[in-house]
Design an enzyme around this catalytic site. Structure first.
Site, PDB file in Angstrom:
ATOM      1  N   CYS A   1      42.499  43.852  54.503  1.00  0.00           N
ATOM      2  CA  CYS A   1      42.184  45.338  54.743  1.00  0.00           C
ATOM      3  C   CYS A   1      43.574  46.005  55.031  1.00  0.00           C
ATOM      4  O   CYS A   1      44.126  45.988  56.061  1.00  0.00           O
ATOM      5  CB  CYS A   1      41.237  45.391  55.785  1.00  0.00           C
ATOM      6  SG  CYS A   1      40.728  47.044  55.995  1.00  0.00           S
TER       7      CYS A   1
ATOM      8  N   GLU B   1      39.526  48.644  48.926  1.00  0.00           N
ATOM      9  CA  GLU B   1      40.246  47.302  48.441  1.00  0.00           C
ATOM     10  C   GLU B   1      40.225  47.874  46.842  1.00  0.00           C
ATOM     11  O   GLU B   1      39.588  48.808  46.303  1.00  0.00           O
ATOM     12  CB  GLU B   1      39.169  46.228  48.414  1.00  0.00           C
ATOM     13  CG  GLU B   1      38.928  45.718  49.814  1.00  0.00           C
ATOM     14  CD  GLU B   1      40.060  45.196  50.604  1.00  0.00           C
ATOM     15  OE1 GLU B   1      40.941  45.051  49.910  1.00  0.00           O
ATOM     16  OE2 GLU B   1      40.018  44.705  51.617  1.00  0.00           O
TER      17      GLU B   1
END
Length: 217
Positions: free
Chosen positions: A2, A102
């Site tokens: 992340c 993402e």
């Protein structure tokens, strides 16, 4: 991993959602592109809101530059790596967000995908923190976000996702009396896919210098 997320709610809304007091000195602005080495809003085990720097600098580190390499920690190896095992035992925290990015590989390049809860509400990443003293004596507090295997939604985008804790799991994660890794590690599971949504957003998010609402428009 992340590597970017958002927190567009104001600090009063965060405090209300997590039922914690707001320190008088803590002021925030909406953030649409939070990146490593920047400050993040966190909830510490004493149930207070605070600011930590994203990118873990362990207390034993010789140089703070290590922080840029330690933005994430894999849930599967937390209890094995000395850097994280100590923190799992005694320095757990929550990092507050309302969405994360993402990048999905597609023909023509990578498309940034913005992932949120379906209700667009606030949530908390399972995180670890530590305090490091610089050579000039400054105390710097930093954190790392824990990642796990992706749920069905995120799996179509990326092979990892940050651990988002349920309300009940948050209480256990922040419990300072809890030190048993056999209780803590099972909390670090993928968030239910059916409660999340994802959509493509502007590639401007690729540049951390951009931080405005147009990134998620």
């Amino acid at each position: 991993m992340c590597g970017r997320f958002t927190l567009t709610y104001n600090i009063s809304e965060v405090a209300k959602a997590f039922n914690v007091p707001v320190p008088p000195s803590l002021q925030t602005t909406p953030r649409y592109n939070i990146a490593p080495t920047q400050n993040v809003v966190a909830i510490l085990p004493n149930q207070t809101l605070d600011v930590l720097r994203w990118g873990l600098v362990p207390s034993w580190a010789k140089d703070e530059s290590i922080g840029s390499k330690m933005i994430n920690a894999r849930a599967e190896t937390l209890a094995e790596k000395p850097s994280f095992k100590r923190l799992l035992n005694s320095k757990r925290c929550l990092v507050v967000a309302d969405g994360f990015y993402e990048w999905k590989k597609e023909a023509g390049g990578k498309t940034p995908m913005y992932i949120t809860l379906k209700d667009k509400g606030l949530f908390a990443f399972a995180s670890l923190w530590d305090s490091w003293r610089s050579p000039d004596g400054e105390q710097i507090r930093t954190c790392t976000l824990i990642t796990t295997e992706p749920n069905d939604l995120v799996a179509s985008i990326h092979n990892r996702m940050p651990v988002i804790l349920s309300s009940e799991a948050q209480k256990e994660w922040l419990d300072p009396s809890l030190h048993d890794e056999h209780v803590l590690l099972p909390l670090l599971v993928p968030y239910p896919a059916e409660q999340m949504s994802a959509r493509a957003v502007s590639r401007l998010v690729n540049n951390p210098q951009y931080d405005s609402a147009e990134l998620i428009a």
